[in-house]
Design a protein around this motif. Sequence first.
Motif, PDB file in Angstrom:
ATOM      1  N   LEU A 199       0.826  -1.216   0.000  1.00  0.00           N
ATOM      2  CA  LEU A 199       0.000   0.000   0.000  1.00  0.00           C
ATOM      3  C   LEU A 199       0.858   1.263   0.000  1.00  0.00           C
ATOM      4  CD1 LEU A 199      -2.867  -0.938   2.469  1.00  0.00           C
ATOM      5  CD2 LEU A 199      -2.972  -0.703  -0.009  1.00  0.00           C
ATOM      6  N   PRO A 200       0.385   2.303  -0.674  1.00  0.00           N
ATOM      7  CA  PRO A 200       1.122   3.567  -0.668  1.00  0.00           C
ATOM      8  C   PRO A 200       1.083   4.214   0.722  1.00  0.00           C
ATOM      9  CG  PRO A 200      -1.020   3.844  -1.725  1.00  0.00           C
ATOM     10  CD  PRO A 200      -0.872   2.379  -1.442  1.00  0.00           C
TER      11      PRO A 200
ATOM     12  N   ASN B  53      -2.829   7.215  -0.123  1.00  0.00           N
ATOM     13  CA  ASN B  53      -3.492   6.430   0.920  1.00  0.00           C
ATOM     14  C   ASN B  53      -4.560   7.300   1.596  1.00  0.00           C
ATOM     15  OD1 ASN B  53      -4.044   5.093   3.509  1.00  0.00           O
ATOM     16  ND2 ASN B  53      -2.401   3.724   2.824  1.00  0.00           N
TER      17      ASN B  53
ATOM     18  N   PRO C  91      -9.080  -7.274   3.648  1.00  0.00           N
ATOM     19  CA  PRO C  91      -8.442  -7.450   2.338  1.00  0.00           C
ATOM     20  C   PRO C  91      -8.589  -6.192   1.479  1.00  0.00           C
ATOM     21  CG  PRO C  91     -10.314  -8.961   2.607  1.00  0.00           C
ATOM     22  CD  PRO C  91     -10.118  -8.276   3.918  1.00  0.00           C
ATOM     23  N   VAL C  92      -7.526  -5.905   0.710  1.00  0.00           N
ATOM     24  CA  VAL C  92      -7.476  -4.665  -0.072  1.00  0.00           C
ATOM     25  C   VAL C  92      -8.214  -4.846  -1.401  1.00  0.00           C
ATOM     26  CG1 VAL C  92      -5.899  -3.079  -1.260  1.00  0.00           C
ATOM     27  CG2 VAL C  92      -5.308  -3.967   1.002  1.00  0.00           C
TER      28      VAL C  92
ATOM     29  N   ALA D 251     -11.371  -5.115  -2.190  1.00  0.00           N
ATOM     30  CA  ALA D 251     -12.197  -6.310  -2.037  1.00  0.00           C
ATOM     31  C   ALA D 251     -13.686  -6.013  -2.068  1.00  0.00           C
ATOM     32  CB  ALA D 251     -11.849  -6.996  -0.714  1.00  0.00           C
TER      33      ALA D 251
ATOM     34  N   LEU E 216     -14.955  -4.089   0.379  1.00  0.00           N
ATOM     35  CA  LEU E 216     -15.270  -4.028   1.813  1.00  0.00           C
ATOM     36  C   LEU E 216     -14.953  -2.656   2.413  1.00  0.00           C
ATOM     37  CD1 LEU E 216     -13.797  -7.541   2.744  1.00  0.00           C
ATOM     38  CD2 LEU E 216     -16.211  -6.965   2.377  1.00  0.00           C
ATOM     39  N   ALA E 217     -14.622  -1.690   1.567  1.00  0.00           N
ATOM     40  CA  ALA E 217     -14.371  -0.301   1.978  1.00  0.00           C
ATOM     41  C   ALA E 217     -13.232  -0.149   2.980  1.00  0.00           C
ATOM     42  CB  ALA E 217     -15.648   0.346   2.533  1.00  0.00           C
ATOM     43  N   GLY E 218     -12.211  -0.984   2.842  1.00  0.00           N
ATOM     44  CA  GLY E 218     -11.076  -0.922   3.779  1.00  0.00           C
ATOM     45  C   GLY E 218     -10.398   0.440   3.788  1.00  0.00           C
ATOM     46  N   GLY E 219     -10.104   0.987   2.633  1.00  0.00           N
ATOM     47  CA  GLY E 219      -9.427   2.285   2.566  1.00  0.00           C
ATOM     48  C   GLY E 219     -10.298   3.400   3.120  1.00  0.00           C
TER      49      GLY E 219
ATOM     50  N   ASP F   4     -17.882   6.562   0.206  1.00  0.00           N
ATOM     51  CA  ASP F   4     -18.181   5.628   1.300  1.00  0.00           C
ATOM     52  C   ASP F   4     -17.702   6.134   2.661  1.00  0.00           C
ATOM     53  OD1 ASP F   4     -19.504   3.729  -0.175  1.00  0.00           O
ATOM     54  OD2 ASP F   4     -17.767   2.390  -0.408  1.00  0.00           O
TER      55      ASP F   4
ATOM     56  N   THR G 156     -13.459  -0.994  -9.653  1.00  0.00           N
ATOM     57  CA  THR G 156     -14.801  -0.414  -9.531  1.00  0.00           C
ATOM     58  C   THR G 156     -15.184   0.271 -10.846  1.00  0.00           C
ATOM     59  OG1 THR G 156     -14.325  -0.064  -7.211  1.00  0.00           O
ATOM     60  CG2 THR G 156     -16.190   1.154  -8.096  1.00  0.00           C
TER      61      THR G 156
END
Length: 287
Positions: free
Chosen positions: A60-61, A66, A94-95, A97, A99-102, A136, A177
Amino acid sequence: MDHIDIKARAKVNLALDVLGRRPDGYHNVRMVMQSIDLYDEVRVVSTDGDIRLYCDDKSLPLDENNLAYRAAMLLKERFNVRRGADIHIRKNIPVAAGLAGGSSDGAAVLKALNELWGIGLSGQKLMELGLALGADVPYCILGGTALAEGIGEVLTPLPDLPKTWMVLVKPEIDISTKWVYTHLDLDKLTDRPDIDAMVKAVEDRDIRAVAENLSNVLESVSARRYPVIEAIKNGLTGMGALGSVMSGSGPTVFGIFKDRAAAQRAARVLAMEYGHVYVTSTYNDRV
Ligand code: ATP
């Protein structure tokens, strides 16, 4: 207080419909969002230095690419904050994915620095600011169960669901996306998600009705190109899921199970075929 430890929770979409494309390129959506008990561990320390980001996922950056870094810069610049911050992220979500991790990392940093730097924004103001980071992000600040409209920023909190067990499976494919939206032809779709039915199921706190109404208009696009999506859905149903669907723009697929033991049994079997399988549950304690 010089630091805050915060859990940046993933979300799943219990239902997702796209209403149309706006002139600015964004899409109007109607979605039912649900926080889950899968989270990145974020520590934010207020410092005298610059904004610095550390992350255990070396892919990841660590700069303005980021969302966690961008969240800190946004607050710092908007409110002329002299202080800096060290942000430490342990990635469990998980990146890329669905799941809106970022977005959730960005939301967590906004919440933490709003307190640590004494900015004192209300939750509502923080959500308005968060929209500048991504559609999001306002929901990730709110958390829990919610109806999201507009581009995702018009939020109506829904009653908490009873704790519900899920199995998430992320196949080894990358779906952007942008690609999904480009291939979405709304005019050709006959079978649309029934968002109102999902809202009612949530209001009734009826897990079986929630499971029966799981639906995602983006799934048809991804499943056509990637048969693994359908294979995972069949695998989940074959192992007793009450219902299953792809989350967001994918590729993660999740199934709802009647209890933890059933979810764990299914996960054990699915893990023989798929690398990334998670047993988790809904999470409804709003911050
Ligand atoms: P969504 O469900 O909102 O579409 P996603 O779960 O599909 O999001 P993310 O995990 O948020 O996707 O990551 C998408 C991209 O964002 C990645 O390619 C990654 O490089 C970038 N990114 C920026 N900041 C982060 C972060 N803190 N964690 C993960 N990815 C990040």
